[in-house]
Design an enzyme around this catalytic site. Structure first.
Site, PDB file in Angstrom:
ATOM      1  N   TYR A 145       1.099  -0.948   0.261  1.00  0.00           N
ATOM      2  CA  TYR A 145      -0.070   0.410  -0.037  1.00  0.00           C
ATOM      3  C   TYR A 145       0.748   1.825   0.030  1.00  0.00           C
ATOM      4  CZ  TYR A 145      -3.790   3.628   1.740  1.00  0.00           C
ATOM      5  OH  TYR A 145      -4.571   4.808   1.469  1.00  0.00           O
ATOM      6  N   ASP A 240       9.377   3.599  -0.187  1.00  0.00           N
ATOM      7  CA  ASP A 240       8.449   3.879   0.540  1.00  0.00           C
ATOM      8  C   ASP A 240       8.281   3.261   1.924  1.00  0.00           C
ATOM      9  OD1 ASP A 240       5.817   4.705   1.781  1.00  0.00           O
ATOM     10  OD2 ASP A 240       5.397   3.621   0.503  1.00  0.00           O
ATOM     11  N   LYS A 268       3.932   9.555   9.043  1.00  0.00           N
ATOM     12  CA  LYS A 268       4.159   8.751  10.597  1.00  0.00           C
ATOM     13  C   LYS A 268       4.501   9.154  11.200  1.00  0.00           C
ATOM     14  CE  LYS A 268       1.363   5.160   8.343  1.00  0.00           C
ATOM     15  NZ  LYS A 268      -0.105   4.546   8.091  1.00  0.00           N
TER      16      LYS A 268
HETATM   17  N1  PMP Z   1       3.179   4.355   2.230  1.00  0.00           N
HETATM   18  C1  PMP Z   1       2.407   3.264   3.596  1.00  0.00           C
HETATM   19  C2  PMP Z   1       4.119   2.638   2.744  1.00  0.00           C
HETATM   20  C3  PMP Z   1       1.541   3.500   4.274  1.00  0.00           C
HETATM   21  O1  PMP Z   1       1.162   1.895   4.793  1.00  0.00           O
HETATM   22  C4  PMP Z   1       1.063   4.554   4.275  1.00  0.00           C
HETATM   23  C5  PMP Z   1      -0.309   4.419   5.265  1.00  0.00           C
HETATM   24  N2  PMP Z   1      -1.270   2.961   5.580  1.00  0.00           N
HETATM   25  C6  PMP Z   1       0.991   5.436   2.987  1.00  0.00           C
HETATM   26  C7  PMP Z   1       1.340   5.625   2.509  1.00  0.00           C
HETATM   27  C8  PMP Z   1      -0.163   7.061   3.096  1.00  0.00           C
HETATM   28  O2  PMP Z   1       0.249   7.224   4.339  1.00  0.00           O
HETATM   29  P1  PMP Z   1      -1.055   8.699   4.034  1.00  0.00           P
HETATM   30  O3  PMP Z   1      -1.763   7.714   4.997  1.00  0.00           O
HETATM   31  O4  PMP Z   1      -0.404   9.222   5.526  1.00  0.00           O
HETATM   32  O5  PMP Z   1      -1.120   9.069   3.293  1.00  0.00           O
END
Ligand code: PMP
Length: 431
Positions: A145, A240, A268
């Site tokens: 994701y 990511d 995060k």
């Molecule tokens: N990349 C990863 C690996 C994530 O786990 C997440 C959120 N769970 C995101 C991107 C998206 O981040 P946000 O919810 O802060 O937009």
């Protein structure tokens, strides 16, 4: 456990908010339904719901809350900044300070930019990689994701030589045709995709340690192979690290594993619980970004003083000696404890754990990629989730998420969690 107030509040929310939640994963759709619990306050490793029930929390708000709820150092920093004004629309020293902290911790970041979310950060790294290479296609890995912008809501095609198809209504075929998705941990299919599309691939987008079909480690050599294959084809490697930065050590998964990407997207933990994202990497690529270069990215709230102050305070806490060792120790105690309980009940389980992040799958096979994660037992997990909740342990309501330890969990919390797990396993074994 009485949760009638939560049930009422959830029913009311359903009247006004789509699905009653502001992010789909907060609903209990993936664990057999039911009213999502409404939390009222949190402190340390615990939160309390609207009915006054206390839970030991392992959701950590999907990752950011690594120092527990309402950590005094972070709360103080937020309060102090709030009194000075929450937003100016001008640069502040806080932005430079947090940028310097990130760069010191993650040496591959020559320059950084702040955004408001992980989604924005990943989205921009994709744009920058395309600007830098003049190419279109993005290669990503099945089941990962990367947020909710169109390009990453694209499902895998039938093999490494086929382009993707929309994974959400509202994503166009033309966007899907700009994405190739291959299995994680498989160098052969990666190579096949590059053989077919190599000269059109702008970037490879990868979670260096996967957090989104449970915690999954890269096989030895897999990330090195990505670098080698991508760089040979002139493509940019984007990590990511929205989940993984500052998760396992003070720095990124890239430091933990000793591998180096060209660009990194973050989020995060670096905001200490306030909205944040950041991206950064090699100077010559980052200089593509406006106002220096032609790739545009902006944000009214980007780098806002509250998120910066909170992020700095969080990283300060994470510099406390022994903190990551403690999370690893408690993570191991949890993992070993669950395995020991299962000696008695003999359920089919597989546990993936890296430091203080762990996934328990109900599965008769190990999980190294998305196909294997998908094939684990959703129904068993859903029931396990509810038994744990009943005993005051809050997990993420999905078999694909991790349990996150925080700096505030104690030995006693793990003992109490294992007691709840013993109950849950006994119920699962008896039905
Ligand atoms: N990349 C990863 C690996 C994530 O786990 C997440 C959120 N769970 C995101 C991107 C998206 O981040 P946000 O919810 O802060 O937009």
């Amino acid at each position: 456990m009485n949760r009638t107030t939560s049930e009422k509040l959830y029913a009311e929310a359903l009247e006004h908010i789509v699905g009653g939640v502001n992010s789909p994963s907060r609903s209990y759709a993936a664990v057999g339904g039911g009213a999502a619990v409404f939390m009222k306050k949190g402190k340390g490793a615990y939160f309390w719901d609207e009915d006054g029930n206390r839970y030991i929390d392992y959701l950590a708000a999907y990752g950011p809350i690594i120092t527990g709820f309402a950590h005094p150092h972070i709360t103080e920093a937020i309060k102090k900044q709030a009194e000075l004004g929450v937003l100016y629309g001008t640069p502040t020293t806080l932005e430079t300070d947090l940028a310097v902290m990130l760069k010191k911790a993650i040496p591959s970041l020559d320059k950084v930019r702040f955004t408001n979310s992980g989604t924005e950060s990943v989205m921009t790294t994709v744009r920058v990689a395309r600007a830098y290479t003049g190419r279109k296609i993005i290669l990503k890995f099945a089941g990962s994701y990367h947020g909710h912008f169109d390009l990453v809501l694209v499902a895998a095609g039938s093999g490494p030589s086929t382009l993707g198809s929309p994974d959400s209504a509202g994503v166009t075929e033309s966007t899907a045709h700009e994405v190739v998705t291959v299995p994680f941990n498989n160098v052969d299919t990666l190579q096949q995709a590059f053989d077919k599309w190599g000269s059109d691939i702008a970037g490879v987008l990868v979670e260096p340690i996967v957090g989104n079909f449970g915690m999954v480690m890269p096989r030895p050599g897999f990330l090195e192979a990505i670098n080698e294959i991508a760089h040979q084809a002139g493509s940019v490697v984007i990590y990511d690290e929205v989940i993984t930065n500052f998760r396992f050590m003070y720095g990124g998964a890239q430091n933990y594993l000793g591998v180096t990407p060209d660009l990194t997207a973050m989020g995060k933990i670096i905001g200490g619980g306030l909205p944040i994202g950041a991206y950064g990497g090699k100077k010559e690529i980052m200089d593509e970004v406006a106002p220096l270069g032609p790739a545009y990215q902006a944000g009214t709230m980007a780098g806002n003083p509250l998120s910066m102050a909170s992020g700095i305070a969080c990283l300060e806490v994470l510099q406390t000696p022994g903190i990551y060792e403690k999370m690893d120790h408690l993570g191991k105690k949890l993992e070993d404890g669950i395995q020991a309980i299962n000696e008695k009940y003999q359920l089919s389980i597989a546990i993936n754990r890296i430091g203080g992040a762990m996934t328990l799958y109900f599965s008769d096979h190990e999980v190294t990629n998305y196909e294997e994660a998908k094939a684990t037992d959703s129904e068993m997990f859903g029931r396990f989730f509810k038994y744990m909740l009943e005993k005051g342990v809050n997990l993420a309501p999905s078999k694909y998420e991790a349990w996150f330890l925080t700096t505030e969990h104690s030995e006693k919390d793990i003992d109490d969690t294992l007691e709840a797990a013993e109950y849950a396993f006994s119920q699962l074994a008896n039905s």
